[in-house]
Every structure is written in C-alpha cells, then in structure tokens.
Design a protein around this motif. Structure first.
Motif, short mmCIF file in Angstrom:
data_model
loop_
_atom_site.label_atom_id
_atom_site.label_comp_id
_atom_site.label_asym_id
_atom_site.label_seq_id
_atom_site.Cartn_x
_atom_site.Cartn_y
_atom_site.Cartn_z
N ASP A 30 29.59 64.71 7.42
CA ASP A 30 28.52 63.93 6.82
C ASP A 30 27.56 64.87 6.13
O ASP A 30 27.19 65.90 6.68
CB ASP A 30 27.81 63.14 7.93
CG ASP A 30 26.69 62.30 7.40
OD1 ASP A 30 25.62 62.31 8.03
OD2 ASP A 30 26.86 61.64 6.39
N SER A 31 27.16 64.52 4.93
CA SER A 31 26.20 65.35 4.21
C SER A 31 25.36 64.48 3.30
O SER A 31 25.84 63.49 2.75
CB SER A 31 26.93 66.40 3.37
OG SER A 31 26.00 67.13 2.60
N ASN A 32 24.10 64.83 3.17
CA ASN A 32 23.24 64.12 2.23
C ASN A 32 23.20 64.81 0.87
O ASN A 32 22.43 64.45 0.01
CB ASN A 32 21.83 63.96 2.80
CG ASN A 32 21.15 65.29 3.03
OD1 ASN A 32 21.78 66.34 3.00
ND2 ASN A 32 19.86 65.26 3.28
N SER A 68 19.19 54.90 2.23
CA SER A 68 19.57 54.99 3.64
C SER A 68 18.70 54.04 4.48
O SER A 68 17.60 53.68 4.08
CB SER A 68 19.40 56.42 4.15
OG SER A 68 18.03 56.73 4.31
#
Length: 94
Positions: A30-32, A68
């Motif tokens: 997971d990465s933003n 988000s």
C-alpha cells in the motif's frame, strides 16, 4: 503491509525476505505515492526504478482514486468544529 514511510535501508533490508515469498504468497503493498513519486521516497531514481521493477513483476495493480476516508472524516470533523466556533462567537456577540 510494508511501511513505505520507513527509511530506505529498512525496506531494502527486508527485500530478500519478500523475494523468498515469490511466487508462493500474496503480499499486499500500500502506498499513497504514485509510481512516478517513488524517487521522492527513496531519494534516488535508480533505486526507485529497481524496486518498482521487482515489485511490479507479476503483480496486479489496483489503483483506487478519490478522496480517502480519513481525509473525508477529517474535513467533516473540521467543518463541525468550525460551526461550533462560529456558534459560540455569534452567541458571545449578542
């Protein structure tokens, strides 16, 4: 989940462990950050490219676009807080 906010040395130290899972397990990442922004995280385009090359080999990318839930909730919280402050000021001025 791998902490992409961790220092680069921690990620690279764990990388051989990740390759030992391949292709036996499911490893969620997971990465933003977008792929083009990974050089900002690792401070080197070459290292970011090498990591992306290894991570994206035989993977399925699920790109979720939009705001988000954390950001939505924070904005709603701040809006409610501002309403309370405005109400208090209106009551104090009368």
């Amino acid at each position: 989940m791998l902490p992409f906010y961790a220092p680069m040395c921690c990620f690279l130290a764990d990388f051989p462990e990740i390759s030992s899972y391949f292709p036996l397990d499911f490893i969620p990442l997971d990465s933003n950050k977008t792929f083009s922004q990974w050089n900002e995280v690792f401070a080197d385009v070459t290292i970011a490219s090498a990591i992306l090359d290894r991570v994206l080999h035989h993977c399925t990318v699920i790109n979720i676009k939009g705001e988000s839930y954390r950001l939505k909730e924070r904005k709603e919280f701040m809006r409610q807080k501002q309403q309370i402050v405005n109400t208090l000021f209106e009551q104090g001025s009368t």
